[in-house]
Scaffold this motif. Sequence first.
Motif, PDB file in Angstrom:
ATOM      1  N   THR A  61      -4.942  31.470   1.508  1.00  0.00           N
ATOM      2  CA  THR A  61      -6.246  31.736   2.100  1.00  0.00           C
ATOM      3  C   THR A  61      -6.902  32.927   1.419  1.00  0.00           C
ATOM      4  O   THR A  61      -6.286  33.978   1.276  1.00  0.00           O
ATOM      5  CB  THR A  61      -6.103  32.031   3.612  1.00  0.00           C
ATOM      6  N   GLU A  62      -8.154  32.752   1.023  1.00  0.00           N
ATOM      7  CA  GLU A  62      -8.952  33.846   0.456  1.00  0.00           C
ATOM      8  C   GLU A  62      -9.823  34.410   1.568  1.00  0.00           C
ATOM      9  O   GLU A  62     -10.541  33.668   2.242  1.00  0.00           O
ATOM     10  CB  GLU A  62      -9.830  33.321  -0.676  1.00  0.00           C
ATOM     11  N   MET A  63      -9.738  35.731   1.756  1.00  0.00           N
ATOM     12  CA  MET A  63     -10.488  36.374   2.838  1.00  0.00           C
ATOM     13  C   MET A  63     -11.323  37.524   2.281  1.00  0.00           C
ATOM     14  O   MET A  63     -10.777  38.504   1.782  1.00  0.00           O
ATOM     15  CB  MET A  63      -9.522  36.896   3.904  1.00  0.00           C
ATOM     16  N   LYS A  64     -12.628  37.394   2.374  1.00  0.00           N
ATOM     17  CA  LYS A  64     -13.526  38.451   1.923  1.00  0.00           C
ATOM     18  C   LYS A  64     -13.565  39.567   2.965  1.00  0.00           C
ATOM     19  O   LYS A  64     -13.299  39.336   4.143  1.00  0.00           O
ATOM     20  CB  LYS A  64     -14.921  37.896   1.706  1.00  0.00           C
ATOM     21  N   ALA A  65     -13.874  40.751   2.518  1.00  0.00           N
ATOM     22  CA  ALA A  65     -13.997  41.887   3.430  1.00  0.00           C
ATOM     23  C   ALA A  65     -15.099  41.603   4.447  1.00  0.00           C
ATOM     24  O   ALA A  65     -16.168  41.105   4.092  1.00  0.00           O
ATOM     25  CB  ALA A  65     -14.330  43.153   2.648  1.00  0.00           C
ATOM     26  N   GLY A  66     -14.824  41.846   5.701  1.00  0.00           N
ATOM     27  CA  GLY A  66     -15.816  41.652   6.751  1.00  0.00           C
ATOM     28  C   GLY A  66     -15.973  40.224   7.227  1.00  0.00           C
ATOM     29  O   GLY A  66     -16.773  39.942   8.104  1.00  0.00           O
ATOM     30  N   SER A  67     -15.214  39.292   6.655  1.00  0.00           N
ATOM     31  CA  SER A  67     -15.340  37.891   7.082  1.00  0.00           C
ATOM     32  C   SER A  67     -14.594  37.658   8.388  1.00  0.00           C
ATOM     33  O   SER A  67     -13.729  38.439   8.787  1.00  0.00           O
ATOM     34  CB  SER A  67     -14.809  36.953   5.996  1.00  0.00           C
ATOM     35  N   GLU A  68     -14.920  36.557   9.037  1.00  0.00           N
ATOM     36  CA  GLU A  68     -14.262  36.189  10.294  1.00  0.00           C
ATOM     37  C   GLU A  68     -12.811  35.798  10.023  1.00  0.00           C
ATOM     38  O   GLU A  68     -12.512  35.213   8.978  1.00  0.00           O
ATOM     39  CB  GLU A  68     -14.990  34.999  10.940  1.00  0.00           C
ATOM     40  N   PRO A  69     -11.906  36.088  10.960  1.00  0.00           N
ATOM     41  CA  PRO A  69     -10.514  35.652  10.788  1.00  0.00           C
ATOM     42  C   PRO A  69     -10.413  34.126  10.714  1.00  0.00           C
ATOM     43  O   PRO A  69     -11.226  33.407  11.291  1.00  0.00           O
ATOM     44  CB  PRO A  69      -9.814  36.175  12.048  1.00  0.00           C
ATOM     45  N   VAL A  70      -9.395  33.655  10.000  1.00  0.00           N
ATOM     46  CA  VAL A  70      -9.182  32.224   9.781  1.00  0.00           C
ATOM     47  C   VAL A  70      -8.151  31.708  10.793  1.00  0.00           C
ATOM     48  O   VAL A  70      -7.054  32.246  10.880  1.00  0.00           O
ATOM     49  CB  VAL A  70      -8.665  31.979   8.343  1.00  0.00           C
ATOM     50  N   PRO A  71      -8.497  30.657  11.558  1.00  0.00           N
ATOM     51  CA  PRO A  71      -7.523  30.116  12.515  1.00  0.00           C
ATOM     52  C   PRO A  71      -6.385  29.393  11.794  1.00  0.00           C
ATOM     53  O   PRO A  71      -6.609  28.634  10.861  1.00  0.00           O
ATOM     54  CB  PRO A  71      -8.336  29.142  13.358  1.00  0.00           C
ATOM     55  N   LEU A  72      -5.154  29.660  12.244  1.00  0.00           N
ATOM     56  CA  LEU A  72      -3.971  29.028  11.655  1.00  0.00           C
ATOM     57  C   LEU A  72      -3.431  27.909  12.530  1.00  0.00           C
ATOM     58  O   LEU A  72      -3.010  26.879  12.044  1.00  0.00           O
ATOM     59  CB  LEU A  72      -2.876  30.072  11.434  1.00  0.00           C
TER      60      LEU A  72
END
Length: 107
Positions: free
Chosen positions: A75-86
Amino acid sequence: MRRALTLIALCCAVSARADEEDATRFVAFTQDFAAQCVSRNAVQILVGNSHPARTVMVWLDRYHMGVGTGDRSKTEMKAGSEPVPLGCSRTLDGPQEWRIVRAKFLD
């Protein structure tokens, strides 16, 4: 003596830089009360990036009832982005969790 102090200072600087570069420190697991999970007596597990400015790529392994399932997500997560549901912390059969395999900064 002066050379020894210089080496100690250099080691401390390298150690501080390594801690700063440890992307796993910025991978944050959170929970939410999603309806499909609450109905199973569970919570929704999410993964997010807590770094204020940098993008994090994280690889996670899923465990079901304490046993690795062979499922690996990236998973790629940008700063300030919403958390990703697992997924839910519990399936119909038992508990499940996600563990960090690796994390790195992309920028």
